[in-house]
Motif scaffolding. Structure first.
Motif, PDB file in Angstrom:
ATOM      1  N   MET A  45      51.266  40.885  36.492  1.00  0.00           N
ATOM      2  CA  MET A  45      49.946  40.269  36.652  1.00  0.00           C
ATOM      3  C   MET A  45      49.058  40.627  35.469  1.00  0.00           C
ATOM      4  O   MET A  45      49.130  41.730  34.937  1.00  0.00           O
ATOM      5  CB  MET A  45      49.289  40.757  37.955  1.00  0.00           C
ATOM      6  CG  MET A  45      47.850  40.273  38.138  1.00  0.00           C
ATOM      7  SD  MET A  45      47.100  40.862  39.663  1.00  0.00           S
ATOM      8  CE  MET A  45      47.937  39.797  40.839  1.00  0.00           C
ATOM      9  N   ASP A  46      48.235  39.660  35.036  1.00  0.00           N
ATOM     10  CA  ASP A  46      47.255  39.942  34.004  1.00  0.00           C
ATOM     11  C   ASP A  46      46.142  40.810  34.596  1.00  0.00           C
ATOM     12  O   ASP A  46      46.267  41.335  35.692  1.00  0.00           O
ATOM     13  CB  ASP A  46      46.683  38.632  33.460  1.00  0.00           C
ATOM     14  CG  ASP A  46      47.731  37.857  32.671  1.00  0.00           C
ATOM     15  OD1 ASP A  46      48.620  38.509  32.105  1.00  0.00           O
ATOM     16  OD2 ASP A  46      47.653  36.618  32.642  1.00  0.00           O
ATOM     17  N   GLN A  47      45.037  40.931  33.915  1.00  0.00           N
ATOM     18  CA  GLN A  47      43.981  41.850  34.353  1.00  0.00           C
ATOM     19  C   GLN A  47      43.402  41.495  35.716  1.00  0.00           C
ATOM     20  O   GLN A  47      43.255  40.326  36.066  1.00  0.00           O
ATOM     21  CB  GLN A  47      42.889  41.898  33.301  1.00  0.00           C
ATOM     22  CG  GLN A  47      43.321  42.650  32.040  1.00  0.00           C
ATOM     23  CD  GLN A  47      42.168  42.938  31.121  1.00  0.00           C
ATOM     24  OE1 GLN A  47      41.052  42.521  31.365  1.00  0.00           O
ATOM     25  NE2 GLN A  47      42.427  43.677  30.063  1.00  0.00           N
ATOM     26  N   ALA A  48      43.077  42.536  36.439  1.00  0.00           N
ATOM     27  CA  ALA A  48      42.503  42.398  37.776  1.00  0.00           C
ATOM     28  C   ALA A  48      41.204  43.175  37.845  1.00  0.00           C
ATOM     29  O   ALA A  48      40.989  44.134  37.097  1.00  0.00           O
ATOM     30  CB  ALA A  48      43.486  42.916  38.822  1.00  0.00           C
ATOM     31  N   VAL A  49      40.337  42.772  38.762  1.00  0.00           N
ATOM     32  CA  VAL A  49      39.091  43.485  39.021  1.00  0.00           C
ATOM     33  C   VAL A  49      39.047  43.799  40.517  1.00  0.00           C
ATOM     34  O   VAL A  49      39.150  42.897  41.346  1.00  0.00           O
ATOM     35  CB  VAL A  49      37.854  42.673  38.612  1.00  0.00           C
ATOM     36  CG1 VAL A  49      36.596  43.522  38.770  1.00  0.00           C
ATOM     37  CG2 VAL A  49      37.970  42.165  37.185  1.00  0.00           C
ATOM     38  N   ILE A  50      38.906  45.084  40.832  1.00  0.00           N
ATOM     39  CA  ILE A  50      38.873  45.542  42.215  1.00  0.00           C
ATOM     40  C   ILE A  50      37.453  45.992  42.532  1.00  0.00           C
ATOM     41  O   ILE A  50      36.928  46.910  41.896  1.00  0.00           O
ATOM     42  CB  ILE A  50      39.866  46.697  42.426  1.00  0.00           C
ATOM     43  CG1 ILE A  50      41.283  46.255  42.047  1.00  0.00           C
ATOM     44  CG2 ILE A  50      39.820  47.189  43.882  1.00  0.00           C
ATOM     45  CD1 ILE A  50      42.294  47.388  41.997  1.00  0.00           C
ATOM     46  N   PHE A  51      36.833  45.349  43.497  1.00  0.00           N
ATOM     47  CA  PHE A  51      35.439  45.618  43.847  1.00  0.00           C
ATOM     48  C   PHE A  51      35.325  46.462  45.110  1.00  0.00           C
ATOM     49  O   PHE A  51      36.036  46.235  46.093  1.00  0.00           O
ATOM     50  CB  PHE A  51      34.679  44.306  44.095  1.00  0.00           C
ATOM     51  CG  PHE A  51      34.439  43.486  42.870  1.00  0.00           C
ATOM     52  CD1 PHE A  51      33.283  43.663  42.107  1.00  0.00           C
ATOM     53  CD2 PHE A  51      35.355  42.519  42.471  1.00  0.00           C
ATOM     54  CE1 PHE A  51      33.050  42.892  40.978  1.00  0.00           C
ATOM     55  CE2 PHE A  51      35.126  41.741  41.338  1.00  0.00           C
ATOM     56  CZ  PHE A  51      33.977  41.935  40.585  1.00  0.00           C
ATOM     57  N   ASP A  52      34.408  47.393  45.088  1.00  0.00           N
ATOM     58  CA  ASP A  52      33.922  48.033  46.308  1.00  0.00           C
ATOM     59  C   ASP A  52      33.068  46.998  47.048  1.00  0.00           C
ATOM     60  O   ASP A  52      32.643  45.995  46.460  1.00  0.00           O
ATOM     61  CB  ASP A  52      33.084  49.254  45.917  1.00  0.00           C
ATOM     62  CG  ASP A  52      32.410  49.915  47.091  1.00  0.00           C
ATOM     63  OD1 ASP A  52      33.073  50.116  48.124  1.00  0.00           O
ATOM     64  OD2 ASP A  52      31.210  50.237  46.981  1.00  0.00           O
ATOM     65  N   MET A  53      32.821  47.224  48.326  1.00  0.00           N
ATOM     66  CA  MET A  53      31.993  46.286  49.089  1.00  0.00           C
ATOM     67  C   MET A  53      30.569  46.809  49.293  1.00  0.00           C
ATOM     68  O   MET A  53      29.596  46.252  48.784  1.00  0.00           O
ATOM     69  CB  MET A  53      32.635  45.999  50.446  1.00  0.00           C
ATOM     70  CG  MET A  53      31.818  45.047  51.327  1.00  0.00           C
ATOM     71  SD  MET A  53      31.578  43.410  50.598  1.00  0.00           S
ATOM     72  CE  MET A  53      33.158  42.655  51.004  1.00  0.00           C
TER      73      MET A  53
END
Length: 221
Positions: free
Chosen positions: A1-9
């Motif tokens: 997978m290319d770049q990912a962004v993981i967000f807090d809620m």
């Protein structure tokens, strides 16, 4: 997978304070009516630990109560949070949907990793239609350790993430990024603490600043 962004809620995408005080006061009013609490609702105490898993919340706010009372209180609090979300009492931070549209258009894969429980997260995702952009939402209750670093590790492993970012407002988000070889973006929002944010790779005051960081920062794990 290319770049990912993981967000807090909480405190990152969702303005938790818009429903927090209401739901917490409803919960402690119930405790008062049962004779299990006297005095004001400890909203300031909760704000000081905002972002930790709910079992730790009740150990902190109800240190002298039995486990059964804490568990019952936790369940009632969750129902009040969900009902307040469904009633439209909550709010996203400004620019959330615009940010998701832009990042998706740039080819980033988006995730949520939160200390919130599944029904709570599902209520937010559904009410605001965020599943249009979020590939998968992860709750802390999916892992036994209650460690956000381990939660993020599940996302990294499942989707074979090579490069990526974790966006959040608290130290647990920053440490989760570091533990998984990702870049930490700290959000200087309502519940953030400056001493924690200093450990992030980048700090933003508004979500609209994130795309510039992503396009100028190449990550190598």
């Amino acid at each position: 997978m290319d770049q990912a962004v993981i967000f807090d809620m909480d405190g990152t995408l969702f303005r938790t304070e818009t429903i927090l005080e209401r739901a917490l006061d409803e919960t402690f009013e119930r405790l008062r009516s049962e004779g299990r609490w006297q005095g004001a609702t400890p909203i300031d105490a909760y704000r000081s630990i905002m972002g930790v898993p709910l079992p730790i919340v009740w150990e902190t706010l109800l240190p002298h109560h039995e486990t059964a009372v804490r568990e019952a209180t936790d369940g009632y609090f969750l129902t009040r949070l969900v009902e307040n979300i469904k009633s439209g009492n909550g709010a996203l931070y400004p620019g959330v949907t615009e940010l998701f549209k832009r990042l998706s258009g740039m080819g980033y894969t988006l995730f949520v990793a939160s200390n919130g429980l599944i029904p709570y997260l599902e209520a937010i995702m559904s009410h605001y239609g965020l599943n249009r952009w979020i590939t998968e939402t992860y709750s802390i209750e999916q892992i036994d350790s209650l460690d956000k670093g381990n939660l993020v590790a599940q996302i990294v492993a499942k989707y074979d993430i090579q490069d990526g970012f974790v966006v959040g407002d608290r130290l647990s988000d920053i440490l989760a990024a570091r533990a998984n070889g990702l870049v930490a973006i700290g959000c200087r929002f309502d519940f953030s603490q400056e001493e924690e944010l200093r450990q992030a790779d980048h700090i933003v005051d508004v979500l609209a600043e994130i795309p510039d960081i992503l396009t100028t920062r190449h990550v190598s794990r």
